[in-house]
Design a protein around this motif. Structure first.
Motif, PDB file in Angstrom:
ATOM      1  N   LEU A  37       0.859  -1.177   0.000  1.00  0.00           N
ATOM      2  CA  LEU A  37       0.000   0.000   0.000  1.00  0.00           C
ATOM      3  C   LEU A  37       0.899   1.232   0.000  1.00  0.00           C
ATOM      4  CD1 LEU A  37      -2.776   1.473   0.384  1.00  0.00           C
ATOM      5  CD2 LEU A  37      -2.316   1.379   2.845  1.00  0.00           C
ATOM      6  N   ALA A  38       0.747   2.070  -1.000  1.00  0.00           N
ATOM      7  CA  ALA A  38       1.504   3.323  -1.055  1.00  0.00           C
ATOM      8  C   ALA A  38       0.632   4.450  -0.529  1.00  0.00           C
ATOM      9  CB  ALA A  38       1.932   3.614  -2.490  1.00  0.00           C
ATOM     10  N   ILE A  39       1.182   5.242   0.392  1.00  0.00           N
ATOM     11  CA  ILE A  39       0.491   6.439   0.887  1.00  0.00           C
ATOM     12  C   ILE A  39       1.254   7.638   0.351  1.00  0.00           C
ATOM     13  CG2 ILE A  39      -0.292   7.711   2.907  1.00  0.00           C
ATOM     14  CD1 ILE A  39      -0.366   5.141   4.479  1.00  0.00           C
ATOM     15  N   VAL A  40       0.602   8.415  -0.513  1.00  0.00           N
ATOM     16  CA  VAL A  40       1.279   9.522  -1.187  1.00  0.00           C
ATOM     17  C   VAL A  40       0.609  10.847  -0.835  1.00  0.00           C
ATOM     18  CG1 VAL A  40       1.988   8.048  -3.109  1.00  0.00           C
ATOM     19  CG2 VAL A  40      -0.111   9.348  -3.293  1.00  0.00           C
ATOM     20  N   GLY A  41       1.380  11.903  -0.956  1.00  0.00           N
ATOM     21  CA  GLY A  41       0.867  13.239  -0.680  1.00  0.00           C
ATOM     22  C   GLY A  41       2.026  14.181  -0.426  1.00  0.00           C
ATOM     23  N   GLU A  42       1.755  15.481  -0.482  1.00  0.00           N
ATOM     24  CA  GLU A  42       2.825  16.456  -0.301  1.00  0.00           C
ATOM     25  C   GLU A  42       3.230  16.568   1.165  1.00  0.00           C
ATOM     26  OE1 GLU A  42       1.068  20.691  -0.895  1.00  0.00           O
ATOM     27  OE2 GLU A  42      -0.253  19.315  -1.951  1.00  0.00           O
ATOM     28  N   SER A  43       4.335  17.234   1.419  1.00  0.00           N
ATOM     29  CA  SER A  43       4.842  17.379   2.782  1.00  0.00           C
ATOM     30  C   SER A  43       3.792  18.014   3.692  1.00  0.00           C
ATOM     31  CB  SER A  43       6.100  18.255   2.788  1.00  0.00           C
ATOM     32  OG  SER A  43       7.135  17.629   2.060  1.00  0.00           O
ATOM     33  N   GLY A  44       3.668  17.456   4.904  1.00  0.00           N
ATOM     34  CA  GLY A  44       2.733  18.008   5.875  1.00  0.00           C
ATOM     35  C   GLY A  44       1.330  17.458   5.798  1.00  0.00           C
ATOM     36  N   CYS A  45       1.096  16.474   4.912  1.00  0.00           N
ATOM     37  CA  CYS A  45      -0.273  15.953   4.753  1.00  0.00           C
ATOM     38  C   CYS A  45      -0.637  14.928   5.828  1.00  0.00           C
ATOM     39  CB  CYS A  45      -0.464  15.351   3.360  1.00  0.00           C
ATOM     40  SG  CYS A  45       0.417  13.797   3.099  1.00  0.00           S
ATOM     41  N   GLY A  46       0.349  14.448   6.600  1.00  0.00           N
ATOM     42  CA  GLY A  46       0.060  13.524   7.688  1.00  0.00           C
ATOM     43  C   GLY A  46       0.453  12.083   7.440  1.00  0.00           C
ATOM     44  N   ALA A 220       4.624   3.694  -9.023  1.00  0.00           N
ATOM     45  CA  ALA A 220       3.841   3.240 -10.178  1.00  0.00           C
ATOM     46  C   ALA A 220       3.969   1.751 -10.447  1.00  0.00           C
ATOM     47  CB  ALA A 220       4.249   4.040 -11.414  1.00  0.00           C
ATOM     48  N   SER A 221       5.179   1.208 -10.351  1.00  0.00           N
ATOM     49  CA  SER A 221       5.391  -0.188 -10.720  1.00  0.00           C
ATOM     50  C   SER A 221       5.309  -1.146  -9.540  1.00  0.00           C
ATOM     51  CB  SER A 221       6.762  -0.335 -11.384  1.00  0.00           C
ATOM     52  OG  SER A 221       7.782   0.037 -10.471  1.00  0.00           O
ATOM     53  N   MET A 222       5.273  -0.609  -8.304  1.00  0.00           N
ATOM     54  CA  MET A 222       5.375  -1.485  -7.138  1.00  0.00           C
ATOM     55  C   MET A 222       4.085  -1.626  -6.342  1.00  0.00           C
ATOM     56  SD  MET A 222       8.058  -1.270  -3.973  1.00  0.00           S
ATOM     57  CE  MET A 222       7.991  -2.469  -2.647  1.00  0.00           C
ATOM     58  N   ALA A 223       3.311  -0.551  -6.226  1.00  0.00           N
ATOM     59  CA  ALA A 223       2.148  -0.557  -5.327  1.00  0.00           C
ATOM     60  C   ALA A 223       0.998  -1.382  -5.886  1.00  0.00           C
ATOM     61  CB  ALA A 223       1.692   0.867  -5.071  1.00  0.00           C
ATOM     62  N   ASP A 224       0.343  -2.118  -4.993  1.00  0.00           N
ATOM     63  CA  ASP A 224      -0.902  -2.805  -5.352  1.00  0.00           C
ATOM     64  C   ASP A 224      -2.072  -1.836  -5.205  1.00  0.00           C
ATOM     65  OD1 ASP A 224       0.242  -5.461  -5.727  1.00  0.00           O
ATOM     66  OD2 ASP A 224       0.620  -5.403  -3.579  1.00  0.00           O
ATOM     67  N   ARG A 225      -2.052  -1.066  -4.112  1.00  0.00           N
ATOM     68  CA  ARG A 225      -3.070  -0.044  -3.876  1.00  0.00           C
ATOM     69  C   ARG A 225      -2.386   1.267  -3.484  1.00  0.00           C
ATOM     70  NH1 ARG A 225      -6.849  -0.527   0.211  1.00  0.00           N
ATOM     71  NH2 ARG A 225      -5.402  -1.786   1.440  1.00  0.00           N
ATOM     72  N   VAL A 226      -3.083   2.365  -3.740  1.00  0.00           N
ATOM     73  CA  VAL A 226      -2.536   3.695  -3.444  1.00  0.00           C
ATOM     74  C   VAL A 226      -3.571   4.493  -2.661  1.00  0.00           C
ATOM     75  CG1 VAL A 226      -1.631   5.845  -4.414  1.00  0.00           C
ATOM     76  CG2 VAL A 226      -1.142   3.672  -5.556  1.00  0.00           C
ATOM     77  N   ALA A 227      -3.117   5.109  -1.562  1.00  0.00           N
ATOM     78  CA  ALA A 227      -3.958   6.031  -0.793  1.00  0.00           C
ATOM     79  C   ALA A 227      -3.363   7.423  -0.935  1.00  0.00           C
ATOM     80  CB  ALA A 227      -4.012   5.621   0.680  1.00  0.00           C
ATOM     81  N   VAL A 228      -4.161   8.365  -1.393  1.00  0.00           N
ATOM     82  CA  VAL A 228      -3.702   9.755  -1.579  1.00  0.00           C
ATOM     83  C   VAL A 228      -4.169  10.574  -0.382  1.00  0.00           C
ATOM     84  CG1 VAL A 228      -3.750  11.775  -3.077  1.00  0.00           C
ATOM     85  CG2 VAL A 228      -3.864   9.482  -4.080  1.00  0.00           C
ATOM     86  N   MET A 229      -3.200  11.185   0.339  1.00  0.00           N
ATOM     87  CA  MET A 229      -3.523  11.981   1.524  1.00  0.00           C
ATOM     88  C   MET A 229      -3.394  13.470   1.253  1.00  0.00           C
ATOM     89  SD  MET A 229      -2.160  10.144   5.013  1.00  0.00           S
ATOM     90  CE  MET A 229      -3.041  11.342   6.035  1.00  0.00           C
ATOM     91  N   TYR A 230      -4.285  14.224   1.883  1.00  0.00           N
ATOM     92  CA  TYR A 230      -4.201  15.689   1.815  1.00  0.00           C
ATOM     93  C   TYR A 230      -4.816  16.260   3.089  1.00  0.00           C
ATOM     94  CZ  TYR A 230      -4.410  20.457   0.065  1.00  0.00           C
ATOM     95  OH  TYR A 230      -4.207  21.801  -0.093  1.00  0.00           O
ATOM     96  N   ALA A 231      -4.098  17.171   3.736  1.00  0.00           N
ATOM     97  CA  ALA A 231      -4.587  17.871   4.932  1.00  0.00           C
ATOM     98  C   ALA A 231      -5.062  16.900   6.003  1.00  0.00           C
ATOM     99  CB  ALA A 231      -5.694  18.850   4.558  1.00  0.00           C
TER     100      ALA A 231
END
Length: 334
Positions: A37-46, A220-231
Motif C-alpha cells: 500500500l503506497a500512501i502519497v501526498g505532499e509534505s505536511g499531509c500527515g 507506479a510499478s510497485m504498489a498494489d493499492r494507493v492512498a492519496v492523503m491531503y490535509a
C-alpha cells in the motif's frame, strides 16, 4: 484476505504553544499479507505521522491519539503500553526511515547493530545471530557481507546504508514493513535499485509493505493499492490502476498532471498546483482542497465530503461524485 493491519478513523493531534495541530483527521485503511500500500501526498499531509503512530514512535506528549483504532494482527496498538510496544516493534512491524545516516549508530559496526536487534527479539546465540546478520546483508545484496559487517556506517555509501536499514528492518521477519520515503536522500539510479530490492523482498518473504512517499512516479510499478492523503485525510484510495488511469479526486488528478512525461517538449512548463495546503491548527470545516480546486462548489467550503464509492474498492472523498452534483465541466455551483 489475510489482514495484517487495520486502521479505523484515526485522529492524531499535537499540542503546541500555538494550539492543537490536527495532523491526522480520520484516516481509515487496511493492509493484507503480501500487499504493498503506497500512501502519497505532499509534505505536511500527515502520511509520516500516520506511519509513526502505527509504531507509536511519535513522542506522547506532545502527540496524542485523539480517537480511532489500530489493529496489528491481534494486537491493539492504541491501548498497548510502551513495554508491550518494545516487543511489537521489530518483531511484528518494522520501519525503514528516510535518512539511514541519522538512524544508524556511528560508533558501532554494521554487523554489531544487526546482531543486537536479532539477539533481542529472537534469543539466538551470538554465533547464530552473526550468521543471520550475514544472511540478511546478502539478502539485500551487499557484497562481501563478512568484510562489510565489520565496517562502520560512515564507510558505506548512501545506497548501501539504506540497504543496511532494510536488512535491520527484516531482521526479525516482521509481518508489516513500513518504508518512510526510503529513496528521498538517494540519486535516481540508486532509487530504482532500492525499489527493485523492496519488490524482490516482498516476493520472497510475502511481507506486507506500507510505502510512504510524495512521488507518485516511485510507486507506479510497485504498489498494489494507493492512498492519496491531503490535509490529514485520505482523499482517494484504490488500486494503482484506478489511481493512475481512473483517478477521481481533483487533488489526485492535479498530482498526476504535475508529473513530467517522456512526451513533453522542452517548451512545455510543468503544471503546478496553485495555492498552499491549509493550516492544520485551524483546519477547514469543508474539503481541505477546496481553496485550491478548480471545481470548488459552495458545499465544498462548508461540508466535509464523505467517501464516495466510484468503483470496486475505489473511494473518493469529493462532492463531485455525489449523484446530485452538477457537471464538473462547468465548475459546478460556484
Amino acid at each position: 484476505m489475510n489482514r495484517v493491519l487495520r486502521v479505523d478513523d484515526l485522529h492524531v493531534s499535537f499540542d503546541t504553544y500555538a494550539g492543537e495541530v490536527k495532523a491526522v483527521r480520520g484516516v481509515t485503511f487496511e493492509v493484507a499479507q503480501g500487499e504493498v500500500l503506497a500512501i502519497v501526498g505532499e509534505s505536511g499531509c500527515g502520511k509520516s505521522v500516520t506511519a509513526q503512530t502505527i509504531m507509536k514512535l511519535n513522542p506522547m506528549p506532545p502527540a496524542r491519539i485523539v480517537k480511532g483504532e489500530i489493529e496489528l494482527g491481534d494486537k491493539d496498538i492504541v491501548k498497548a503500553t510502551e513495554k508491550e510496544m518494545m516487543s511489537i516493534r521489530g518483531k511484528d512491524v518494522s520501519m525503514i526511515f528516510q535518512d539511514p545516516m541519522t538512524c544508524l549508530n556511528p560508533t558501532m559496526t554494521v554487523g554489531k547493530q544487526l546482531t543486537e536487534a536479532i539477539t533481542h527479539h529472537q534469543k539466538l546465540s551470538n554465533e547464530d545471530a552473526h550468521k543471520e546478520a550475514l544472511r540478511l546483508l546478502n539478502l539485500v545484496k551487499i557484497p562481501n557481507p563478512e568484510q562489510r559487517s565489520k565496517q562502520y556506517p560512515h564507510e558505506f555509501s548512501g545506497g548501501m546504508r539504506q540497504r543496511v536499514m532494510i536488512a535491520m528492518a527484516l531482521s526479525c521477519a516482521p509481518k508489516l514493513l513500513i518504508a518512510d520515503e526510503p529513496t528521498t536522500a538517494l540519486d535516481v539510479t540508486i532509487q530504482a535499485q532500492i525499489m527493485d530490492l523492496l519488490q524482490e523482498i516482498k516476493e520472497k518473504t510475502n511481507t506486507a509493505i506500507i510505502l510512504i512517499t510524495h512521488d507518485l512516479g516511485v510507486v507506479a510499478s510497485m504498489a498494489d493499492r494507493v492512498a492519496v492523503m491531503y490535509a490529514g485525510k485520505i482523499v482517494e484510495i484504490g488500486t494503482a490502476e484506478d489511481i493512475f488511469y481512473r483517478s477521481s479526486h481533483p487533488y489526485t488528478r492535479a498530482l498526476l498532471r504535475s508529473l513530467p512525461t517522456t512526451e513533453m517538449d522542452r517548451s512545455v512548463r510543468l503544471v503546478s498546483i496553485a495555492g498552499t495546503p491549509p493550516d492544520l491548527l485551524n483546519p477547514p470545516v469543508g474539503c481541505g482542497f477546496a481553496s485550491r480546486c478548480d471545481n470548488c462548489m459552495k458545499i465544498c467550503q462548508t461540508e466535509l465530503p464523505p467517501q464516495f464509492e466510484v468503483g470496486q474498492d475505489h473511494l473518493s472523498a469529493c462532492w463531485l461524485q455525489h449523484e446530485d452534483c452538477p457537471s464538473a465541466k462547468d465548475g459546478g455551483e460556484k
